[in-house]
Enzyme design. Structure first.
Site, short mmCIF file in Angstrom:
data_model
loop_
_atom_site.label_atom_id
_atom_site.label_comp_id
_atom_site.label_asym_id
_atom_site.label_seq_id
_atom_site.Cartn_x
_atom_site.Cartn_y
_atom_site.Cartn_z
N GLN A 1 0.82 -1.23 0.00
CA GLN A 1 0.00 0.00 0.00
C GLN A 1 0.85 1.27 0.00
OE1 GLN A 1 -3.17 0.18 -0.50
NE2 GLN A 1 -3.83 -1.92 -0.13
N CYS B 1 -9.95 -8.01 1.18
CA CYS B 1 -9.62 -9.37 1.61
C CYS B 1 -10.44 -9.80 2.81
CB CYS B 1 -8.14 -9.48 1.96
SG CYS B 1 -7.09 -8.87 0.68
N SER C 1 2.62 -5.17 -5.13
CA SER C 1 1.74 -5.60 -6.22
C SER C 1 1.54 -4.43 -7.16
CB SER C 1 0.36 -5.98 -5.69
OG SER C 1 0.39 -7.20 -5.00
#
Ligand code: PMP
Length: 374
Positions: A177, A321, A197
Site C-alpha cells: 500500500q 480481503c 503488487s
C-alpha cells in the site's frame, strides 16, 4: 462512477496496457530459449528488472518478478525461516498485518516457530523501540507492513531498518500500500526484502515483485526449471514484467504533487465525515492520505455501501480481503480496542485520479443515506 476503493485495486493505466499488449504481440518468445526471439524477450525481461530495481534506488539489490505481494510475502517469510532455521526460530511482526503475512506466521507457529506480534500504538504503527526490545539472539526475521491496507497507518520502516543493522535478523517489508504512492528509496530505507503488487498503482493484477539483496539466497517455494535466479520457477511473463516496470515508472512521475493533492482531498473527507454524528474516524492523522477508515454506529456499513452503489459510488467496508467476513476487523480492534467499532467500518481509498468533486459528491450521498436510514 465514483471509484473510492483504490486500496483494493486500481484500474490499469492505458499506457501500461499498451506496453503489455505491444510486448506480448512482439516479444512472445520464451525468454529462456536460446534462439534470437528468445534472447530478445530475455533482454526485455532484464531491462524491466533493472528498471524496477533502479526506480526503487536498489543498488546492490535485485528484483524478482512474482504474481504479487501475497506470493512475495510468502516467499520471503517462509524462505528466511527455511534458510536460517539453524540460527534461530523467532520472528517479530505486528498485530495488524495483512493476511498474506499473518496467515504465514500462524502456519510457521504450527511448524515450531515463535512469533512475537507487536501491538500497534494509537497511531496504528509500531516503534523501533518496540522492535529492539523484542529482539533475541534467536530472532531471524522482522516483518512489518509499510502502510496498513485498512487504516493507512504508516510504520517507521527506515528507523526499524536502522535498528536492525547490527542484528542477525533480516527485515521484510510488505510495501503493497506504499509503493507507487509514497516516496521510497532502498538507499534510504535498506530493508532486506520488499514486496509489492503492481495493481495497487495502476499496473496489472497478478503482477508484482520481491526485491532482495543481490547475494541473498532463499529456498524457492516453486520448484522447477530454476527461472528467476532459481528462486521462482516457471516461464517468466515478459509482458507483465514490462508492464510492471512501466506502471512503477508512471507512479513515480509527479509523485510529490499527487501525494500533496491526496492530502488536500483527505482533509476534505475528514472534515466532511466529522460532521456526521454516526461516524468516528479510525485512521490516525499520520496515516497515508490515500486511505481513510471510519466506524459507523446505528447503521450497518453494508447498508451504506449498498446505498452508495445505487448512486454508482464505490467504497469498501473493510479491506477487500476481509470484507466478506462478519468478524470484527483485527486491524481496527488492534487500533481502537473496541469490538463494536471494529465490526462496522467503512474504508474510502483515493488515487491521484480522485477529484474534489468525487469527494464532495460522496459526502453528499453519504449524508443523504445516513439521514434516510440512520
Ligand atoms: N499486503 C497488503 C498490505 C495489501 O493491501 C495487499 C492487497 N490487498 C496484499 C498484501 C496482497 O496483494 P495481492 O492480493 O496483490 O497479492
Amino acid at each position: 462512477m465514483i471509484y473510492l476503493d483504490n486500496a483494493a485495486t486500481t484500474p490499469p493505466d492505458p499506457a501500461v496496457l499498451e506496453t503489455f499488449n505491444k510486448v506480448y504481440a512482439t516479444f512472445w518468445a520464451n525468454p529462456h530459449s536460446l534462439h534470437r526471439p528468445g534472447e530478445q524477450a530475455e533482454q526485455l525481461l532484464e531491462q524491466a528488472r533493472a528498471q524496477v530495481t533502479e526506480l526503487l534506488g536498489g543498488s546492490g539489490y535485485r528484483t524478482l518478478f512474482t504474481s504479487g505481494a501475497t506470493e512475495s510475502n510468502n516467499l520471503a517469510i517462509k524462505g528466511v525461516v527455511e534458510q536460517y532455521r539453524a540460527r534461530g526460530n523467532h520472528l517479530i511482526t505486528t498485530n495488524s498485518e495483512h493476511p498474506s503475512v499473518e496467515k504465514v506466521m500462524q502456519w510457521l507457529e504450527g511448524a515450531g516457530c515463535v512469533v512475537t506480534r507487536l501491538p500497534v500504538g494509537p497511531d496504528g504503527a509500531v516503534t523501533p523501540g518496540q522492535v529492539e526490545a523484542a529482539l533475541t539472539h534467536q530472532t531471524i526475521l522482522v516483518s512489518t507492513m509499510w502502510v496498513n491496507n485498512e487504516t493507512g497507518a504508516v510504520n517507521p520502516i527506515s528507523a526499524i531498518a536502522g535498528c536492525l543493522s547490527a542484528h542477525q535478523a533480516l527485515y521484510h517489508v510488505d510495501g503493497a500500500q506504499g509503493i507507487g504512492k509514497l516516496p521510497f528509496s532502498l538507499a534510504e530505507t535498506p530493508v532486506d526484502f520488499l514486496s509489492f503488487s503492481a495493481h495497487k498503482f495502476f499496473g496489472l493484477k497478478g503482477s508484482g515483485a520481491l526485491i532482495l539483496r543481490e547475494r541473498q539466497q532463499l529456498p524457492p517455494q516453486l520448484l522447477g526449471g530454476g527461472q528467476e535466479f532459481g528462486l521462482r520457477s516457471g516461464t517468466a511473463d515478459v509482458p507483465r514484467a514490462a508492464a510492471c516496470a512501466k506502471a512503477l515508472r508512471l507512479s513515480f512521475d509527479g509523485l510529490a504533487p499527487k501525494l500533496a493533492n491526496a492530502g488536500v482531498l483527505n482533509d476534505l473527507l475528514r472534515k466532511g465525515l466529522a460532521g456526521l454524528p454516526q461516524i468516528v474516524i479510525n485512521s490516525p492523522q499520520t496515516a497515508s492520505p490515500y486511505i481513510l477508515n471510519g466506524s459507523v454506529s446505528g447503521i450497518k456499513s453494508e447498508t451504506i455501501l449498498h446505498g452508495l452503489v445505487g448512486e454508482a459510488i464505490y467504497i469498501s467496508t473493510a479491506s477487500a480481503c476481509a470484507s466478506k467476513g462478519t468478524e470484527p476487523s483485527p486491524v481496527i480492534l488492534a487500533l481502537t480496542g473496541d469490538k463494536e467499532r471494529a465490526r462496522n467500518t467503512i474504508r474510502i481509498s483515493l488515487s491521484h485520479l480522485t477529484t474534489r468533486e468525487d469527494i464532495e459528491q460522496f459526502l453528499d450521498a453519504l449524508a443523504r443515506i445516513m439521514n434516510k436510514l440512520g
